[in-house]
Design a protein around this motif. Structure first.
Motif, PDB file in Angstrom:
ATOM      1  N   CYS A 149       0.832  -1.205   0.000  1.00 49.74           N
ATOM      2  CA  CYS A 149       0.000   0.000   0.000  1.00 49.74           C
ATOM      3  C   CYS A 149       0.866   1.253   0.000  1.00 49.74           C
ATOM      4  CB  CYS A 149      -0.927   0.012   1.217  1.00 49.74           C
ATOM      5  SG  CYS A 149      -2.290  -1.169   1.107  1.00 49.74           S
ATOM      6  N   ALA A 150       1.981   1.215   0.742  1.00 48.40           N
ATOM      7  CA  ALA A 150       2.881   2.363   0.786  1.00 48.40           C
ATOM      8  C   ALA A 150       3.541   2.596  -0.572  1.00 48.40           C
ATOM      9  CB  ALA A 150       3.938   2.151   1.860  1.00 48.40           C
ATOM     10  N   LEU A 151       3.780   1.517  -1.320  1.00 50.56           N
ATOM     11  CA  LEU A 151       4.388   1.658  -2.637  1.00 50.56           C
ATOM     12  C   LEU A 151       3.437   2.302  -3.641  1.00 50.56           C
ATOM     13  CD1 LEU A 151       6.163  -1.817  -2.991  1.00 50.56           C
ATOM     14  CD2 LEU A 151       7.260   0.398  -2.626  1.00 50.56           C
ATOM     15  N   TYR A 152       2.144   2.086  -3.453  1.00 51.90           N
ATOM     16  CA  TYR A 152       1.143   2.614  -4.388  1.00 51.90           C
ATOM     17  C   TYR A 152       0.823   4.057  -3.996  1.00 51.90           C
ATOM     18  CZ  TYR A 152      -2.793   2.485  -7.658  1.00 51.90           C
ATOM     19  OH  TYR A 152      -3.647   2.734  -8.713  1.00 51.90           O
ATOM     20  N   ARG A 153       1.588   5.006  -4.547  1.00 51.99           N
ATOM     21  CA  ARG A 153       1.450   6.414  -4.164  1.00 51.99           C
ATOM     22  C   ARG A 153       0.593   7.216  -5.151  1.00 51.99           C
ATOM     23  NH1 ARG A 153       7.643   7.932  -2.928  1.00 51.99           N
ATOM     24  NH2 ARG A 153       8.035   6.361  -4.531  1.00 51.99           N
ATOM     25  N   GLY A 154      -0.097   6.534  -6.032  1.00 53.35           N
ATOM     26  CA  GLY A 154      -0.957   7.204  -6.998  1.00 53.35           C
ATOM     27  C   GLY A 154      -1.114   6.341  -8.230  1.00 53.35           C
ATOM     28  N   HIS A 155      -1.805   6.855  -9.224  1.00 55.88           N
ATOM     29  CA  HIS A 155      -2.076   6.101 -10.450  1.00 55.88           C
ATOM     30  C   HIS A 155      -0.787   5.722 -11.183  1.00 55.88           C
ATOM     31  CE1 HIS A 155      -6.313   7.107  -9.978  1.00 55.88           C
ATOM     32  NE2 HIS A 155      -5.955   8.363  -9.799  1.00 55.88           N
ATOM     33  N   LEU A 156      -0.849   4.631 -11.917  1.00 52.43           N
ATOM     34  CA  LEU A 156       0.297   4.167 -12.681  1.00 52.43           C
ATOM     35  C   LEU A 156       0.742   5.232 -13.684  1.00 52.43           C
ATOM     36  CD1 LEU A 156       2.222   1.842 -13.545  1.00 52.43           C
ATOM     37  CD2 LEU A 156       0.441   1.134 -15.169  1.00 52.43           C
ATOM     38  N   LEU A 157       2.033   5.587 -13.624  1.00 55.70           N
ATOM     39  CA  LEU A 157       2.627   6.565 -14.551  1.00 55.70           C
ATOM     40  C   LEU A 157       1.758   7.822 -14.635  1.00 55.70           C
ATOM     41  CD1 LEU A 157       3.668   4.059 -17.344  1.00 55.70           C
ATOM     42  CD2 LEU A 157       5.115   4.969 -15.539  1.00 55.70           C
ATOM     43  N   GLU A 158       1.368   8.313 -13.462  1.00 55.79           N
ATOM     44  CA  GLU A 158       0.483   9.472 -13.383  1.00 55.79           C
ATOM     45  C   GLU A 158       1.071  10.658 -14.150  1.00 55.79           C
ATOM     46  OE1 GLU A 158      -2.455  11.210  -9.942  1.00 55.79           O
ATOM     47  OE2 GLU A 158      -0.517  10.419  -9.368  1.00 55.79           O
ATOM     48  N   ARG A 159       0.196  11.390 -14.819  1.00 53.70           N
ATOM     49  CA  ARG A 159       0.528  12.580 -15.627  1.00 53.70           C
ATOM     50  C   ARG A 159       1.253  12.235 -16.931  1.00 53.70           C
ATOM     51  NH1 ARG A 159       1.439  13.860 -10.451  1.00 53.70           N
ATOM     52  NH2 ARG A 159       3.684  13.532 -10.611  1.00 53.70           N
TER      53      ARG A 159
END
Length: 366
Positions: free
Chosen positions: A254-264
């Protein structure tokens, strides 16, 4: 590391600034110092960023109690007042930062920590690896912590593509079609060949630790001993935490998932992957929250949902689950406050009223 800060806007800012530093992994954030103290023995962080001025238990008192539990945690105070620095060192603080917290200040702390560790660690433990972030943006840093700058956008995109399909033989014509869909085959093949050459050169220059192998039909990214957030997430088949060890792994994912994949990044080929990883993350959080609820660990369940909703702000199911937890833990005032915040954001971002089911759910608690 953990962060304890009673002002939530400041806490959110610190999560962003510290989260962007590849040398830190945030395993816990707290706006209540008593909750931080209750979780401290279990988390055993290497580093703790503590706000000095907090109600119920100020940062100096909290640091003293943490020192009584663990003598290996390095305490770093955040304060708006320089005079607190002397008090900080009375409780064996490693350092302090004046507010507002900035990337430069975190960089200074990082440099001190790295120098200290390099002098104390055995030679065989000093080997560093590249840092690669795919969730919540796309960032690549070499083993020295320097951000990799890409000469062309397609070189960056090609590496991102390989990272999404690690250790897999990928057909060169599929690669060309995905990255240059509107180009004829000869030009696309020529571009792919040149971009592969540029990418291999960048990886070698920055000592990234990966290799791109030529296969019979295409290319393969060999990750060797280097890992990164997406690879760990991809290789972990954890859906239902069944033990403390499983919960620790779930928390790390969960800590590794800091937002959407390849965000922006507007890569068309990533859309399906982004949805898939989002669903896996959602399932992981839901199961972890349910495990905490079964153990009546309400604070842990709340923090996990709050972190999830900082990414998926309008997920109605998770909002309802959080209100359920507030009800079960007897925090009825927080139900109203939370729903009003959700209602305001829903109107602002979608331009419409929230579903009537949400309001009915909220009213049913009273």
């Amino acid at each position: 590391m953990i962060i304890v800060e009673d002002e939530k806007p400041v806490l959110e800012l610190m999560k962003v600034i510290i989260g962007r530093n590849p040398h830190f992994l945030i395993i816990g954030t707290f706006s209540n110092p008593l909750e931080a103290l209750a979780s401290f023995a279990e988390l055993q962080p290497d580093i703790a960023f503590l706000d000095v001025e907090m109600p119920k238990l100020n940062g100096l008192e909290l640091a003293q109690r943490m020192n009584d539990i663990s003598d290996h945690t390095r305490i770093i105070f955040t304060t708006a007042y320089r005079e607190y620095a002397l008090e900080a060192f009375k409780v064996y603080a490693f350092d302090y930062i004046l507010k507002p917290v900035t990337p430069d200040a975190i960089g200074r702390i990082t440099t001190r920590l790295l120098k200290l560790d390099s002098h104390s660690a055995p030679v065989e433990q000093q080997k560093r690896f590249a840092s690669i972030r795919c969730f919540g943006g796309f960032e690549v840093r070499n083993p020295q912590g320097t951000l990799v700058r890409w000469r062309t956008r397609k070189t960056e995109e090609l590496f991102a593509f390989f990272l999404c399909y690690p250790n897999q033989d990928i057909n060169k014509w599929q690669l060309a079609d995905w990255l240059w869909p509107d180009m004829d085959e000869d030009r696309a093949s020529h571009n792919l060949h040149n971009t592969i050459y540029r990418l291999k050169k960048v990886l070698k220059e920055h000592e990234i630790g990966f290799d791109i192998l030529k296969t019979n039909e295409g290319y393969l990214l060999e990750t060797m001993n280097t890992t990164y957030d997406l690879l760990e997430f991809h290789e972990s088949d954890l859906t239902i935490p069944g033990s403390l060890q499983d919960e620790e792994l779930a928390e790390r994912l969960c800590a590794l998932y800091r937002g959407h994949l390849l965000e922006r990044k507007d890569y068309l080929w990533k859309v399906q992957l982004e949805v898939g990883y989002g669903k896996k993350f959602t399932s992981l959080v839901r199961n972890l929250v349910q495990a905490y609820m079964a153990q009546q660990q309400w604070s842990k369940a709340e923090r996990k949902l709050e972190a999830y909703l900082s990414i998926y702000a309008l997920d109605e199911e998770m909002h309802q689950l959080l209100m359920d937890i507030y009800a079960m833990s007897g925090n009825s005032k927080q139900i109203i406050k939370h729903y009003e915040s959700f209602e305001s954001r829903y109107r602002k971002e979608l331009g419409m009223e929230p579903p009537i089911e949400m309001k009915s759910r909220m009213a049913a608690y009273f």
